[in-house]
Scaffold this motif. Sequence first.
Motif, PDB file in Angstrom:
ATOM      1  N   LEU A 216       0.733  -1.184  -0.074  1.00  0.00           N
ATOM      2  CA  LEU A 216      -0.018  -0.131   0.146  1.00  0.00           C
ATOM      3  C   LEU A 216       0.849   1.131  -0.004  1.00  0.00           C
ATOM      4  N   ILE A 217       1.993   1.000   0.456  1.00  0.00           N
ATOM      5  CA  ILE A 217       3.023   2.077   0.380  1.00  0.00           C
ATOM      6  C   ILE A 217       4.291   1.575  -0.260  1.00  0.00           C
ATOM      7  N   ALA A 218       5.258   2.595  -0.639  1.00  0.00           N
ATOM      8  CA  ALA A 218       6.642   2.264  -1.187  1.00  0.00           C
ATOM      9  C   ALA A 218       7.338   3.495  -1.133  1.00  0.00           C
ATOM     10  N   PHE A 219       8.766   3.495  -1.440  1.00  0.00           N
ATOM     11  CA  PHE A 219       9.462   4.336  -1.491  1.00  0.00           C
ATOM     12  C   PHE A 219      10.251   4.295  -3.013  1.00  0.00           C
ATOM     13  N   SER A 220      10.343   5.814  -3.631  1.00  0.00           N
ATOM     14  CA  SER A 220      11.083   6.137  -4.779  1.00  0.00           C
ATOM     15  C   SER A 220      12.352   5.906  -4.574  1.00  0.00           C
ATOM     16  N   ASP A 221      13.230   6.076  -5.476  1.00  0.00           N
ATOM     17  CA  ASP A 221      14.530   5.817  -5.462  1.00  0.00           C
ATOM     18  C   ASP A 221      15.255   7.049  -4.508  1.00  0.00           C
ATOM     19  N   ASP A 222      14.523   8.036  -4.517  1.00  0.00           N
ATOM     20  CA  ASP A 222      14.997   9.294  -3.593  1.00  0.00           C
ATOM     21  C   ASP A 222      14.450   9.546  -2.577  1.00  0.00           C
ATOM     22  N   LEU A 223      13.448   8.373  -2.134  1.00  0.00           N
ATOM     23  CA  LEU A 223      12.885   8.219  -0.848  1.00  0.00           C
ATOM     24  C   LEU A 223      11.658   8.825  -0.622  1.00  0.00           C
ATOM     25  N   GLU A 224      11.003   9.307  -1.590  1.00  0.00           N
ATOM     26  CA  GLU A 224       9.661   9.636  -1.585  1.00  0.00           C
ATOM     27  C   GLU A 224       8.839   8.665  -1.311  1.00  0.00           C
ATOM     28  N   ILE A 225       7.925   8.924  -0.317  1.00  0.00           N
ATOM     29  CA  ILE A 225       6.765   7.987   0.414  1.00  0.00           C
ATOM     30  C   ILE A 225       5.587   8.047  -0.815  1.00  0.00           C
ATOM     31  N   LEU A 226       5.366   6.853  -1.357  1.00  0.00           N
ATOM     32  CA  LEU A 226       4.462   6.767  -2.323  1.00  0.00           C
ATOM     33  C   LEU A 226       3.358   5.810  -1.883  1.00  0.00           C
ATOM     34  N   ILE A 227       2.006   6.064  -2.426  1.00  0.00           N
ATOM     35  CA  ILE A 227       0.832   5.506  -1.925  1.00  0.00           C
ATOM     36  C   ILE A 227       0.174   4.945  -3.150  1.00  0.00           C
ATOM     37  N   SER A 228      -0.383   3.746  -2.739  1.00  0.00           N
ATOM     38  CA  SER A 228      -1.030   2.899  -3.827  1.00  0.00           C
ATOM     39  C   SER A 228      -2.253   3.512  -4.256  1.00  0.00           C
ATOM     40  N   ARG A 229      -2.492   3.415  -5.524  1.00  0.00           N
ATOM     41  CA  ARG A 229      -3.813   3.764  -6.113  1.00  0.00           C
ATOM     42  C   ARG A 229      -5.088   2.834  -5.543  1.00  0.00           C
ATOM     43  N   GLN A 230      -4.553   1.691  -4.894  1.00  0.00           N
ATOM     44  CA  GLN A 230      -5.639   0.700  -4.642  1.00  0.00           C
ATOM     45  C   GLN A 230      -6.228   0.841  -3.128  1.00  0.00           C
ATOM     46  N   ALA A 231      -5.188   1.771  -2.526  1.00  0.00           N
ATOM     47  CA  ALA A 231      -5.345   2.326  -1.116  1.00  0.00           C
ATOM     48  C   ALA A 231      -6.750   2.711  -0.860  1.00  0.00           C
ATOM     49  N   ASN A 232      -7.767   2.285  -0.008  1.00  0.00           N
ATOM     50  CA  ASN A 232      -8.982   2.684   0.101  1.00  0.00           C
ATOM     51  C   ASN A 232      -9.005   3.971   0.978  1.00  0.00           C
ATOM     52  N   ASP A 233      -8.031   4.587   1.644  1.00  0.00           N
ATOM     53  CA  ASP A 233      -8.052   5.829   2.593  1.00  0.00           C
ATOM     54  C   ASP A 233      -6.652   6.365   2.239  1.00  0.00           C
ATOM     55  N   PRO A 234      -6.436   6.866   1.044  1.00  0.00           N
ATOM     56  CA  PRO A 234      -5.166   7.551   0.855  1.00  0.00           C
ATOM     57  C   PRO A 234      -5.022   8.682   1.607  1.00  0.00           C
ATOM     58  N   GLU A 235      -6.284   9.568   1.859  1.00  0.00           N
ATOM     59  CA  GLU A 235      -5.850  10.759   2.588  1.00  0.00           C
ATOM     60  C   GLU A 235      -5.489  10.474   4.170  1.00  0.00           C
ATOM     61  N   GLY A 236      -6.147   9.385   4.782  1.00  0.00           N
ATOM     62  CA  GLY A 236      -5.850   8.936   6.064  1.00  0.00           C
ATOM     63  C   GLY A 236      -4.290   8.366   6.148  1.00  0.00           C
ATOM     64  N   ILE A 237      -3.804   7.746   5.079  1.00  0.00           N
ATOM     65  CA  ILE A 237      -2.523   7.290   4.898  1.00  0.00           C
ATOM     66  C   ILE A 237      -1.683   8.483   4.772  1.00  0.00           C
ATOM     67  N   GLN A 238      -1.842   9.467   4.178  1.00  0.00           N
ATOM     68  CA  GLN A 238      -0.844  10.684   4.027  1.00  0.00           C
ATOM     69  C   GLN A 238      -0.834  11.363   5.386  1.00  0.00           C
ATOM     70  N   MET A 239      -1.583  11.204   6.421  1.00  0.00           N
ATOM     71  CA  MET A 239      -1.870  11.747   7.614  1.00  0.00           C
ATOM     72  C   MET A 239      -0.775  11.309   8.643  1.00  0.00           C
ATOM     73  N   LEU A 240      -0.128  10.096   8.263  1.00  0.00           N
ATOM     74  CA  LEU A 240       0.697   9.557   8.937  1.00  0.00           C
ATOM     75  C   LEU A 240       2.185   9.832   8.460  1.00  0.00           C
ATOM     76  N   PHE A 241       2.241  10.533   7.458  1.00  0.00           N
ATOM     77  CA  PHE A 241       3.686  10.861   6.898  1.00  0.00           C
ATOM     78  C   PHE A 241       4.114  11.887   7.605  1.00  0.00           C
ATOM     79  N   ASN A 242       5.524  11.874   7.772  1.00  0.00           N
ATOM     80  CA  ASN A 242       6.124  13.058   8.294  1.00  0.00           C
ATOM     81  C   ASN A 242       6.036  14.073   7.345  1.00  0.00           C
TER      82      ASN A 242
END
Length: 300
Positions: A244-270
């Motif tokens: 549901l999440i991953a990292f790009s080569d430059d360490l950007e945190i990526l969210i899967s398009r299949q996540a059912n609550d992307p806004e909620g996941i985003q709120m967990l990020f630093n």
Amino acid sequence: MGFGVFIHRSDSIYDDSPAERYQFPSQYLGRVQACVGDWIIYYEPRKVAETRGYFAIAKVMQIIPDRNAPNMHIALIEPGTYLDFINPVPFSNEDGVIERGVLNNEGRISGRAQSAVRPISPNDFDRIVSLGLDESEPELPRIGEAVGPLTGFADAAQAPFIFELERRITQMTSRIVRDRIFRRLVLDAYDKRCAVTGLKLINGGGRAEVNAAHIRPVEANGPDTLTNGVALSGTVHWMFDRGLIAFSDDLEILISRQANDPEGIQMLFNKTGRAIVPQRVSQRPHPHFLRWHRENCFKH
């Protein structure tokens, strides 16, 4: 067969990936062949800035010619054998040179110490591994984990040397032992802080509530190297393992398009939106493993 020392620099010009392969010129072919089927210790020279000294062990599986480079060969590392040391071991300490085999008859350092590949005695191997894997202050275990330090890594006085060495090698392949060492490595490097949330939570027993996550799982031949690890809190670790999440080569945190609550996941990020990783490049997630996770786990 025999033990060996392979010199590896983090800024190496060779096509190396210590947990998977070691590229070397043909002049060292005989020495590397002598290590096939046995254990080697990786060493970073003293002239390297912030050298790690003796920093890891691995087992050589086979040698193949490098089809992309004439007069070069590749030593393939047996999957699941590479292990970073908890404590990088210096070339020398207050007791003198650690690897006694590099001394000549007069007790001075010989030219052997400059060899990129060299044999090492069982005594020297045992001494270096004992120092590198000394768990003097182990992390408090979770319920169900083995308790106590690595027996046999610091106390070899009660049994013949060869028995202790064989027991040490058996322990180096133990999944319980390797998981404990891997956790210690990752938590120390990340200061017990989740790379995604930035939170550093310690429970009442003094244990960090953060997991040491393999980027490429052990079940998929992911090695127990710090560059294949990242510190993640429980919920974040669950999302990472399920793609549901991953990292790009430059360490950007990526969210899967299949996540059912992307806004909620985003709120967990630093607040940076990028993984918080160690300052030293040699301790950060390697793009090789990050790409594997994106291609094989991440739900695009």
